[in-house]
Scaffold this motif. Sequence first.
Motif, mmCIF file in Angstrom:
data_model
loop_
_atom_site.group_PDB
_atom_site.id
_atom_site.type_symbol
_atom_site.label_atom_id
_atom_site.label_comp_id
_atom_site.label_asym_id
_atom_site.label_seq_id
_atom_site.Cartn_x
_atom_site.Cartn_y
_atom_site.Cartn_z
ATOM 1 N N LYS A 56 -2.838 -0.389 -7.776
ATOM 2 C CA LYS A 56 -4.094 -0.692 -8.540
ATOM 3 C C LYS A 56 -5.304 0.390 -8.281
ATOM 4 O O LYS A 56 -6.131 0.675 -9.116
ATOM 5 C CB LYS A 56 -4.432 -2.009 -8.557
ATOM 6 N N GLU A 57 -5.584 0.160 -6.911
ATOM 7 C CA GLU A 57 -6.749 1.031 -6.462
ATOM 8 C C GLU A 57 -6.642 2.417 -6.887
ATOM 9 O O GLU A 57 -7.582 3.034 -7.094
ATOM 10 C CB GLU A 57 -6.891 0.880 -4.926
ATOM 11 N N LEU A 67 -3.620 2.915 0.145
ATOM 12 C CA LEU A 67 -4.171 2.390 -1.152
ATOM 13 C C LEU A 67 -3.206 1.386 -2.046
ATOM 14 O O LEU A 67 -1.805 1.918 -1.951
ATOM 15 C CB LEU A 67 -4.844 3.112 -1.768
ATOM 16 N N SER A 68 -3.554 0.424 -2.553
ATOM 17 C CA SER A 68 -2.709 -0.123 -3.404
ATOM 18 C C SER A 68 -2.661 0.546 -4.937
ATOM 19 O O SER A 68 -3.498 1.553 -4.862
ATOM 20 C CB SER A 68 -3.397 -1.558 -3.829
ATOM 21 N N THR A 86 -5.514 3.757 -9.494
ATOM 22 C CA THR A 86 -5.560 3.953 -10.904
ATOM 23 C C THR A 86 -7.010 4.400 -11.263
ATOM 24 O O THR A 86 -7.205 5.145 -12.011
ATOM 25 C CB THR A 86 -5.154 2.884 -11.832
ATOM 26 N N ARG A 121 -5.408 7.916 3.184
ATOM 27 C CA ARG A 121 -5.775 6.371 2.912
ATOM 28 C C ARG A 121 -4.448 5.683 2.428
ATOM 29 O O ARG A 121 -3.740 6.262 1.869
ATOM 30 C CB ARG A 121 -6.896 6.396 1.822
ATOM 31 N N LYS A 164 0.645 -1.110 -0.120
ATOM 32 C CA LYS A 164 -0.138 -0.102 0.075
ATOM 33 C C LYS A 164 0.671 1.258 -0.037
ATOM 34 O O LYS A 164 2.049 1.203 0.397
ATOM 35 C CB LYS A 164 -0.774 0.010 1.199
ATOM 36 N N LEU A 198 -8.830 6.602 -9.048
ATOM 37 C CA LEU A 198 -9.158 7.612 -8.658
ATOM 38 C C LEU A 198 -8.672 9.155 -9.251
ATOM 39 O O LEU A 198 -7.627 8.810 -9.929
ATOM 40 C CB LEU A 198 -8.536 7.624 -7.177
#
Length: 125
Positions: free
Chosen positions: A105-106, A102-103, A108, A100, A14, A110
């Motif tokens: 991938k997550e 986040l990874s 990408t 936050r 993350k 946002l």
Amino acid sequence: MRISTAGVVLRGDKVLVALRKPGTSIGESWEFPGGKAKRGETPSDALKREFCEELGVAVQVGPLLYEGSFSNRGNEYRLQAYTIELDTEEFLLKEHQRVRWLSLKELTALPMADSDRQILNHLLD
């Protein structure tokens, strides 16, 4: 050309990102925390100041991860992203709505400023 800095804080798979408050040029966008270096300020000093001012935390600045450039409102900037180690995770949000973990991938999916998207794309490579 002014220097714009960004700090990349990793914890496992993350990364720490912060959501800007509305009302600024990149309001309600996710970003890697950081900001513009003041005249005579090193990128490392700028990151330490920005993390303290914006998130209320002290940091240790590590090696340069990415260097690029971008334009904003007719001004050209050299973008420098560094690894960051937090001294604490007790954030005091001043210019952000939230933070936050986040990874990549997550992230990408946002909204992000173009400069932060450059850093994300580099980290994804």
